[in-house]
Design an enzyme around this catalytic site. Structure first.
Site, PDB file in Angstrom:
ATOM      1  N   GLU A  64      30.363  75.430  49.130  1.00  0.00           N
ATOM      2  CA  GLU A  64      29.943  74.973  47.803  1.00  0.00           C
ATOM      3  C   GLU A  64      29.072  75.998  47.090  1.00  0.00           C
ATOM      4  OE1 GLU A  64      29.557  70.266  48.908  1.00  0.00           O
ATOM      5  OE2 GLU A  64      27.968  71.617  49.525  1.00  0.00           O
ATOM      6  N   ASP A 235      27.018  63.524  52.513  1.00  0.00           N
ATOM      7  CA  ASP A 235      26.829  64.403  51.358  1.00  0.00           C
ATOM      8  C   ASP A 235      28.128  65.073  50.952  1.00  0.00           C
ATOM      9  OD1 ASP A 235      27.087  66.076  53.504  1.00  0.00           O
ATOM     10  OD2 ASP A 235      25.306  67.270  53.115  1.00  0.00           O
TER      11      ASP A 235
HETATM   12  P1  NAD Z   1      23.627  69.174  62.838  1.00  0.00           P
HETATM   13  O1  NAD Z   1      25.093  69.264  63.137  1.00  0.00           O
HETATM   14  O2  NAD Z   1      22.719  70.242  63.320  1.00  0.00           O
HETATM   15  O3  NAD Z   1      23.056  67.791  63.391  1.00  0.00           O
HETATM   16  C1  NAD Z   1      23.731  66.567  63.242  1.00  0.00           C
HETATM   17  C2  NAD Z   1      23.421  65.688  64.437  1.00  0.00           C
HETATM   18  O4  NAD Z   1      24.008  64.402  64.214  1.00  0.00           O
HETATM   19  C3  NAD Z   1      23.976  66.218  65.760  1.00  0.00           C
HETATM   20  O5  NAD Z   1      22.936  66.362  66.695  1.00  0.00           O
HETATM   21  C4  NAD Z   1      24.970  65.131  66.179  1.00  0.00           C
HETATM   22  O6  NAD Z   1      25.036  64.949  67.587  1.00  0.00           O
HETATM   23  C5  NAD Z   1      24.413  63.911  65.473  1.00  0.00           C
HETATM   24  N1  NAD Z   1      25.373  62.816  65.282  1.00  0.00           N
HETATM   25  C6  NAD Z   1      26.661  62.897  64.857  1.00  0.00           C
HETATM   26  N2  NAD Z   1      27.200  61.639  64.822  1.00  0.00           N
HETATM   27  C7  NAD Z   1      26.219  60.784  65.223  1.00  0.00           C
HETATM   28  C8  NAD Z   1      26.164  59.383  65.388  1.00  0.00           C
HETATM   29  N3  NAD Z   1      27.233  58.609  65.159  1.00  0.00           N
HETATM   30  N4  NAD Z   1      24.996  58.824  65.797  1.00  0.00           N
HETATM   31  C9  NAD Z   1      23.900  59.606  66.053  1.00  0.00           C
HETATM   32  N5  NAD Z   1      23.909  60.944  65.929  1.00  0.00           N
HETATM   33  C10 NAD Z   1      25.058  61.534  65.508  1.00  0.00           C
HETATM   34  O7  NAD Z   1      23.523  69.030  61.251  1.00  0.00           O
HETATM   35  P2  NAD Z   1      22.229  69.211  60.325  1.00  0.00           P
HETATM   36  O8  NAD Z   1      22.129  70.587  59.825  1.00  0.00           O
HETATM   37  O9  NAD Z   1      21.044  68.565  60.979  1.00  0.00           O
HETATM   38  O10 NAD Z   1      22.686  68.330  59.084  1.00  0.00           O
HETATM   39  C11 NAD Z   1      22.851  66.931  59.218  1.00  0.00           C
HETATM   40  C12 NAD Z   1      23.576  66.396  58.003  1.00  0.00           C
HETATM   41  O11 NAD Z   1      22.720  66.538  56.864  1.00  0.00           O
HETATM   42  C13 NAD Z   1      24.860  67.142  57.673  1.00  0.00           C
HETATM   43  O12 NAD Z   1      25.847  66.195  57.359  1.00  0.00           O
HETATM   44  C14 NAD Z   1      24.511  67.975  56.465  1.00  0.00           C
HETATM   45  O13 NAD Z   1      25.625  68.200  55.638  1.00  0.00           O
HETATM   46  C15 NAD Z   1      23.476  67.092  55.801  1.00  0.00           C
HETATM   47  N6  NAD Z   1      22.538  67.801  54.932  1.00  0.00           N
HETATM   48  C16 NAD Z   1      22.174  67.187  53.786  1.00  0.00           C
HETATM   49  C17 NAD Z   1      21.263  67.808  52.941  1.00  0.00           C
HETATM   50  C18 NAD Z   1      20.842  67.104  51.697  1.00  0.00           C
HETATM   51  O14 NAD Z   1      20.222  67.734  50.836  1.00  0.00           O
HETATM   52  N7  NAD Z   1      21.070  65.834  51.577  1.00  0.00           N
HETATM   53  C19 NAD Z   1      20.754  69.067  53.256  1.00  0.00           C
HETATM   54  C20 NAD Z   1      21.116  69.663  54.467  1.00  0.00           C
HETATM   55  C21 NAD Z   1      22.014  69.005  55.304  1.00  0.00           C
END
Ligand code: NAD
Length: 348
Positions: A64, A235
């Protein structure tokens, strides 16, 4: 021939320098500073150029571009989201960003934004919680203990005084990592075996999981009255974390509705589903939390203005420091029309 000192050089903050800067400022202080910059920009929301981010989707993730301008500066972030990456030893989210001067169009900053995004996302979450969470909230459930989780926790500690975090991840190794990283940080950490256990006694429920599907991290019956939900992970189109029933019972606050309706939890709801724009709460135009039994929900997707605020902060903060190097990335001949001559003079 143009001397190096005459060149239009662009300050560049590498990952190493970003880490040095964060340790120099202190991570909690930096999140407080970032929250202030984001808050300032949310208060002048109306003057920004706004557009939903430009997304290029594939079966495995999304790339993006997130542009915005306040008329004086222009910023954009390049960011990816690839949930499958962690299984290949790569980050789910990586990013870099650029700030430019609108008057000349010249870049004034290029910086890593993978770490900076984690900080700005957490600072924005905590800023929203300041307005929406029950007053005096002490305990947060942190569901999804990946890359963002420690940042989310520490921002809540630094900005609203969180005392305790209850961790859950369906991968126990992630919870162990998060608990280890938060040790000695001045916050009680409780590792939980189920999401139900994690939400026990929590006033704030943060969901921050990554899965490119309609997931149900919180079911309707898990959410009692009076809590604040900080929904970070949903997101992207087809990527959500909350049962629709929760949305129906909540007052939903969003960044930029045209983007959130495509990417956020509310993509599951009818197009006219009522939401409040968070900036209106921060600017004092609309109420935030109004009652003890109200469920507030920050349906966060991450918006360009938050990145702009973070870029602005880094530009201001690195002045007079050595937390950057100058990049020779702009061809800027002494005679602006003699680009070819500059090239010829550089011939070995
Ligand atoms: P990451 O992959 O490092 O961590 C995600 C975690 O979620 C992993 O540890 C995984 O095991 C866990 N997980 C997956 N499915 C699960 C479930 N059903 N129950 C419990 N745990 C589960 O990712 P990250 O960098 O920490 O990002 C997390 C999310 O936040 C991503 O989807 C990312 O796109 C989003 N994000 C949003 C923003 C925002 O501004 N809103 C900013 C950054 C990241």
């Amino acid at each position: 021939m143009t001397q190096p000192s005459d060149k239009a050089l662009v300050p560049f903050v590498s990952v190493d320098n970003m880490m040095r800067l964060i340790h120099h400022v202190g991570i909690e202080q930096m999140m407080r500073d970032l929250a202030e910059y984001v808050e300032e920009d949310f208060k002048r929301w109306e003057l920004f150029d706004k557009t939903p981010r430009v997304a290029s989707h594939s079966d495995v993730g999304v790339i993006e571009l997130m542009p915005t301008s306040d008329g004086e500066a222009y910023g954009f972030k390049y960011v990816n989201g690839h949930p499958k990456n962690t299984s290949e030893g790569l980050q789910t989210v990586t990013a870099f960003g650029l700030l430019a001067d609108v008057y000349t169009g010249y870049p004034v900053l290029l910086t890593e934004m993978t770490i900076l995004t984690a900080l700005r996302t957490a600072a924005t979450s905590a800023m929203a919680a300041k307005y929406l969470a029950p007053k005096g909230s002490t305990t947060m459930a942190m569901i999804g203990n990946g890359a963002q989780s420690e940042f989310q926790t520490l921002a809540m500690k630094a900005i609203i005084g969180l005392k305790s975090v209850r961790l859950y991840d369906n991968d126990q190794a992630a919870t162990e990592k998060c608990a280890r990283n938060l040790q000695g940080m001045g916050i009680e950490v409780v590792s939980c075996k189920t999401p139900e256990e994690a939400i026990e006694g929590a006033q704030i429920l943060t969901t921050c999981t990554a899965d490119k599907q309609y997931a149900t991290i919180l079911t309707d019956n898990m959410v009692g009255s009076g809590v604040h939900i900080n929904a970070i992970g949903g997101d992207c189109p087809g990527k959500t974390e909350l049962a629709p029933g929760i949305l129906s019972r909540s007052d939903v606050f969003v960044e930029y509705p045209p983007q959130t309706r495509i990417e956020g939890e509310i993509q599951q709801m009818p197009e006219d589903f009522a939401v409040t724009e968070l900036w209106e709460v921060i600017a004092g135009k609309k109420p935030g939390r109004t009652g003890e039994r109200q469920i507030t929900l920050f349906d966060s997707v991450g918006f360009a203005i938050e990145d702009f605020s973070a870029l602005r902060y880094i530009r201001d903060r690195i002045k007079g420091t050595d937390y950057f190097i100058d990049l020779d990335m702009l061809a800027d001949p002494d005679d602006p029309r003699d680009l070819f001559g500059m090239l010829q003079r550089a011939k070995p």
